[in-house]
Design an enzyme around this catalytic site. Structure first.
Site, PDB file in Angstrom:
ATOM      1  N   GLU A 228     -12.025 -12.773  31.609  1.00 57.39           N
ATOM      2  CA  GLU A 228     -10.656 -11.921  31.763  1.00 57.39           C
ATOM      3  C   GLU A 228      -9.287 -12.781  31.763  1.00 57.39           C
ATOM      4  OE1 GLU A 228     -10.797  -8.668  31.854  1.00 57.39           O
ATOM      5  OE2 GLU A 228     -12.610  -7.801  32.404  1.00 57.39           O
TER       6      GLU A 228
ATOM      7  N   ARG B 263      -6.920 -12.347  28.425  1.00 57.60           N
ATOM      8  CA  ARG B 263      -5.401 -11.632  29.138  1.00 57.60           C
ATOM      9  C   ARG B 263      -4.405 -12.569  29.219  1.00 57.60           C
ATOM     10  NH1 ARG B 263      -6.855  -6.436  32.805  1.00 57.60           N
ATOM     11  NH2 ARG B 263      -9.059  -6.196  32.140  1.00 57.60           N
TER      12      ARG B 263
ATOM     13  N   THR C  18      -9.168  -9.678  21.790  1.00 58.83           N
ATOM     14  CA  THR C  18      -9.814  -8.608  22.089  1.00 58.83           C
ATOM     15  C   THR C  18      -8.930  -7.629  23.176  1.00 58.83           C
ATOM     16  OG1 THR C  18     -11.838  -7.428  22.845  1.00 58.83           O
ATOM     17  CG2 THR C  18     -11.075  -9.446  23.980  1.00 58.83           C
TER      18      THR C  18
END
Ligand code: DMJ
Length: 476
Positions: free
Chosen positions: A125, A129, A466
């Site tokens: 994550e 991000r 992504t």
């Protein structure tokens, strides 16, 4: 004004990237006017809704990871904030031309984001991000302080790869480097190369590329005799602990990064791994059928199967799977991409907004939540792009129309007084107190790009990670 600097082979003065940014502002990656197309007024509506949600975040959650849109408070993933929302949102602001907002946010990030924190974070994550967001915003602004932050983060994440197999542990302490959680999945292990690889290229330090690529290869090496991968794997033993195979959450972006790493880095191993994988996916996971014998349309879905035998284990498909038309289109398979997008849109229309998962044989909802996911919008944007590039204007207009319907439903059901809220259930439309940062990084970005003039971003010159952070190949 006189320019100094090197000249190209035609004797023209070359302008450096920072100078280009200085002269032309932060709307980077412009493309030729050949494919210019007018902006659709919906683009301004999307930007206004982005600002509505962003202002809610600023008012009630500034400095924290996420806004809680119903209680009008905030949520931090760990004991200390890592500024998830500002970092995820910054490149979308830049693309939307929100210059002042972007400048303020960038300065805030640079002066307040530190990774020297005694917290154990989820590598996947944080990579998609934060590392992805910082790298993309660095490329869009030329501000090296963002690259410095990215490199510091990359250094702190590196210990995850110190396992006996080279597959990454799921969590790492940003200050001590202590790792935990040996059980991972292909998505978490294999969705790192775009970010780590780009960091290598921009810092000239090969270690990031090598570690992330090895992780991708180690998953691929453990594919079954029929070419499929499972859902859970132990990074210390290299053994699968769950052999369910699919293109959904926990595997999805592993496939995405095989294809995109080939395209972004011209990596021939990734090309081979992608080609083998897509052959197996289409052979064992694709499910094509006529819903009613009398109907002509052949439906295409992708379901679940046991990785060693190919035995169908379930006929579920969901919001996360809806990224696959984009991937198929990017790989050149527009036929399957178009067919699958039709199925995804059918899923959206079942209840006027998309459920997390359905059984595509019965069309019953098996998981009713909607956490503001972007994947179906991402695929609509890709298909719109390819239709336009091929001069198929009516098809392109159809995709914009599809996007408009989805945007209306999205606003109608998820907008709150001060932000946007996930839905507990698409059946009841009851909202829940969550607004994840991918709303800004992805959902609003893909909606915006679908309606903005294509020159806003040169699609052919970038690869989206992504989390929808566009990465431009600036290396040879
Ligand atoms: C995002 O964080 C990324 O797109 C990831 O690959 C999947 N889940 C969310 C959005 O749905």
């Amino acid at each position: 004004m006189s320019l100094t600097g090197p000249k190209d082979s035609f004797g023209r003065r070359l302008i450096s990237v920072p100078l280009l940014l200085f002269f032309f502002g932060p709307i980077a990656f412009p493309q030729s006017s050949r494919r210019s197309q007018a902006a659709d007024p919906t683009a301004s509506e999307v930007r206004a809704e982005f600002l509505h949600a962003w202002n809610g975040y600023k008012k009630y959650a500034w400095g924290h990871d996420d806004l809680k849109p119903l209680s009008k408070s905030y949520h931090d993933w760990y004991a200390q904030s890592l500024l998830m929302t500002p970092v995820d949102a910054l490149d979308t602001m830049l693309l939307m031309g929100l210059k002042d907002e972007a400048a303020t946010t960038k300065e805030y990030i640079i002066h307040n984001l530190s990774f020297d924190k005694d917290i154990s974070v989820q590598n996947f994550e944080i990579t998609i991000r934060l590392l992805g967001g910082l790298l993309s915003s660095y490329q869009l602004t030329g501000d090296r302080r963002l690259l410095t932050l990215a490199e510091d983060l990359g250094n702190r994440l590196l210990p995850v790869f110190d396992s006996p197999t080279g597959l990454p542990y799921r969590f790492v302490n940003l200050r001590t480097g202590k790792v935990r959680d040996a059980k991972t999945n292909p998505a978490e292990a294999g969705t790192l190369l775009i970010e780590f690889g780009t960091l290598s290229k921009l810092t000239q330090r090969p270690i990031f590329y090598e570690k992330a690529k090895r992780a991708l290869v180690e998953i691929y090496k453990r594919r079954s005799p029929i070419g499929l991968v499972g859902t859970w794997i132990n990074v210390e033993t290299g053994q699968w602990t769950d052999t369910d195979s699919h293109i959904s959450g926990a595997i999805d972006s592993y496939y995405e990064y095989l294809l995109k790493s080939w395209l972004l880095f011209d990596d021939q191993d990734c090309k081979r791994m992608w080609r083998d994988s897509i052959t197996a996916i289409n052979k064992h996971l694709a499910d094509e059928f006529h819903r009613e014998p009398s109907r002509n349309t052949l439906e295409l879905w992708y379901g679940h199967a046991e990785m060693n035998t190919g035995r169908r284990t379930s006929t579920t498909y969901g919001a996360l799977d809806a990224f696959f038309p984009a991937i198929l289109a990017l790989s050149g398979d527009l036929n399957r991409a178009t067919q699958l997008q039709r199925s995804s849109f059918m899923m959206w229309q079942l209840h006027g907004i998309e459920p997390e998962e359905i059984d595509y044989k019965t069309m019953a909802v098996t998981y009713a939540g909607y956490p503001l996911r972007p994947e179906i919008v991402e695929s609509t944007y890709y298909l719109h792009h390819y239709a336009l590039a091929a001069g198929r204007k009516t098809t392109a207009a159809d995709y914009r129309q599809q996007g408009k319907l989805m945007f209306q439903d999205f606003v109608k059901h998820c907008r709150t007084e001060e932000g946007y809220a996930a839905l507990k259930s698409v059946l009841t439309k009851e909202q829940s107190d969550s607004m994840q940062s991918f709303l800004f990084a992805e959902t609003f970005k893909y909606f915006y790009l679908l309606f903005a003039p294509p020159k806003t971003l040169n699609f052919d010159k970038v690869i989206f990670n992504t989390e929808a952070h566009p990465i431009r190949k600036t290396w040879s």
